[in-house]
Design an enzyme around this catalytic site. Structure first.
Site, PDB file in Angstrom:
ATOM      1  N   TYR A 109     -55.492  15.197  13.876  1.00  0.00           N
ATOM      2  CA  TYR A 109     -55.706  13.876  14.458  1.00  0.00           C
ATOM      3  C   TYR A 109     -54.398  13.117  14.381  1.00  0.00           C
ATOM      4  CZ  TYR A 109     -57.623   9.141  15.044  1.00  0.00           C
ATOM      5  OH  TYR A 109     -57.874   7.864  15.467  1.00  0.00           O
TER       6      TYR A 109
ATOM      7  N   ASP B 102     -46.237  15.068  11.884  1.00  0.00           N
ATOM      8  CA  ASP B 102     -47.001  13.844  11.679  1.00  0.00           C
ATOM      9  C   ASP B 102     -47.252  13.695  10.178  1.00  0.00           C
ATOM     10  OD1 ASP B 102     -48.815  11.831  11.443  1.00  0.00           O
ATOM     11  OD2 ASP B 102     -50.106  12.491  13.084  1.00  0.00           O
TER      12      ASP B 102
ATOM     13  N   LYS C 166     -49.387   3.904   7.430  1.00  0.00           N
ATOM     14  CA  LYS C 166     -49.599   2.765   6.521  1.00  0.00           C
ATOM     15  C   LYS C 166     -48.924   2.864   5.155  1.00  0.00           C
ATOM     16  CE  LYS C 166     -53.610   5.440   7.050  1.00  0.00           C
ATOM     17  NZ  LYS C 166     -54.519   5.722   8.139  1.00  0.00           N
TER      18      LYS C 166
END
Ligand code: HOZ
Length: 432
Positions: A147, A242, A270
């Site tokens: 994802y 990622d 984050k």
């Protein structure tokens, strides 16, 4: 075991559903796949989460990863307060951004030039645009069950909430764009090879979570990432790692340090903002200089490099950079928990699987070894749902989906982990 009182949370949820899709601002937190109302959180400190009904939990979600030092770390909070008192957004450069870019490059040398954005989704979407512009090609390769945020090009066989809710291919994605996303199988280098062969000269980049967190934790097999990198390069394509979950969490230099991989581009989320809304992408200077205003690839944002987010993130990254033995301690805690859960599984004669990388882990309700999306999907999600509920009753807050990673922080103590192992035993005993 007591029955959780969640009256206030349920009341808030009923109200929230009137005004928001599913009553939430991000799907997984709705607890839909675990069959209960979500808990509304009042506050958090260290390893603990407190809901609006006054229940206290040991938290293994950690805001989905960034709270690697635990919640409300005093130095982070002090930095946020101090910075806020001087203004919350200027839409103009600040000194924090320079310090941040310098520190990211120091900790992760492949990131020669970096651009701050506001979320992991923005980071991956922008990195792909840069890769397409640099190579002059349009197709990208992703892996089933990975994802990379909710940008159109990535909602193809996507993990995380897309899998949780059984929609790995979202409606609303233009077919023309979806056709440019090719899907390979994690840990299967032949599937990547095949895509390069069938799309000769057309693939701009391969994007991959180096340790997958979004189909639950799945670890790359020996040499897999290296082979992907070599295959991409020998075909004139780029590798985008990622590291939204793994960056600065698995090691000071992220998963790329552990696996000895130097990607062309890396994406972050984050963790760079210690939980405040941030993302970033960066990498090779020749690629990143194509970004506006150095180059023609447009990408912008008023809140990018926001002073509050930068100040908070800088404090966290400096601690991660300097504190000796921090990652070893996280590994030790992860191992303690893994060993305990394995012992429980064995004692109870069950055959479930636990996957772990450092402070990230997932217990899969399947007897198959989980090495890709297909094997992750053999998990019994009904059992997971019941297990989640039992753990919650015992004060343990896990990600509310089988297809997510759980996170340990430096604030978790051995006692917390022992309590978690005991709760795991009692819960598995009931669920079977
Ligand atoms: N996409 C997040 C997990 N991989 C979940 C975010 C949320 O629901 O807050």
């Amino acid at each position: 075991m007591k029955n959780l009182i969640t009256k206030k949370s349920s009341k808030l949820f009923n109200e929230a559903k009137k005004y928001m899709p599913g009553g939430v601002n991000s799907p997984v937190r709705a607890f839909k796949s675990v069959g209960s109302d979500p808990l509304f959180i009042a506050r958090a400190k260290g390893q603990y989460l407190y809901d609006v009904d006054g229940n206290k939990f040991i938290d293994y979600v950690g805001s989905w990863g960034p709270m690697v030092l635990g919640h409300a770390h005093p130095d982070v909070i002090a930095a946020v307060k101090d910075t806020a008192s001087k203004g919350t957004s200027f839409g103009a450069p600040t000194p924090y951004e320079v310090d941040m870019a310098r520190l990211v490059r120091k900790m992760m040398p492949s990131v020669e030039v970096v651009r701050m954005v506001n979320s992991g989704t923005e980071a991956t979407m922008s990195a792909v645009r840069a890769a397409r512009a640099f190579t002059g090609r349009e197709k990208i390769v992703k892996f089933a069950g990975c994802y990379h945020g909710h940008f159109d090009s990535f909602l193809i066989k996507a993990g995380s909430g897309a899998t949780t809710f059984g929609q790995p291919d979202s409606p609303g994605v233009p077919a023309e764009l979806a056709a440019k996303t090719l899907v390979a199988d994690f840990n299967d280098i032949f599937s990547v090879e095949r895509l390069f062969k069938d799309n000769n000269g057309e693939i701009a980049a391969v994007i991959v979570e180096p340790v997958v967190g979004n189909m639950g934790v799945v670890v790359p097999e020996n040499g897999f990432l290296d082979k992907v990198l070599k295959l991409a390069h020998s075909n004139g394509a780029l590798l985008i790692l990622d590291e939204v979950m793994t960056g600065f969490r698995l090691a000071r230099g992220g998963a790329q340090e552990i696996f000895g991989i130097r990607p062309d581009l890396t994406t972050f989320g984050k963790i760079i903002g210690a939980g405040l809304p941030v993302g970033a992408y960066g990498g090779r200077e020749d690629i990143m200089r194509m970004i506006s205003p150095d180059g023609p690839v447009y990408q912008a944002g008023t809140l990018s490099g926001n002073p509050l987010a930068m100040a908070a993130g800088l404090v966290q990254l400096k601690i991660l950079d300097r504190q000796k033995g921090l990652y070893n301690r996280l590994e030790k805690k992860g191992k303690l928990l893994e060993d305990g859960i394995r012992r429980n599984i064995e004692k109870l004669g069950l055959r479930y699987r636990i996957n772990r990388a450092g402070s990230m882990f997932t217990l899969f309700f399947t007897d198959q070894s989980v090495r890709d999306f297909k094997s992750a999907l053999t998990s019994d999600t009904g059992k997971f749902r019941r297990y989640f509920g039992e753990m919650l009753q015992r004060g343990i807050y896990l990600p509310p989906s089988q297809f997510e990673a759980a996170f340990i922080s430096t604030a978790h103590t051995e006692r917390d982990i022992e309590r978690t192992i005991a709760a795991n035993y009692d819960s598995l005993k009931i669920v079977g």
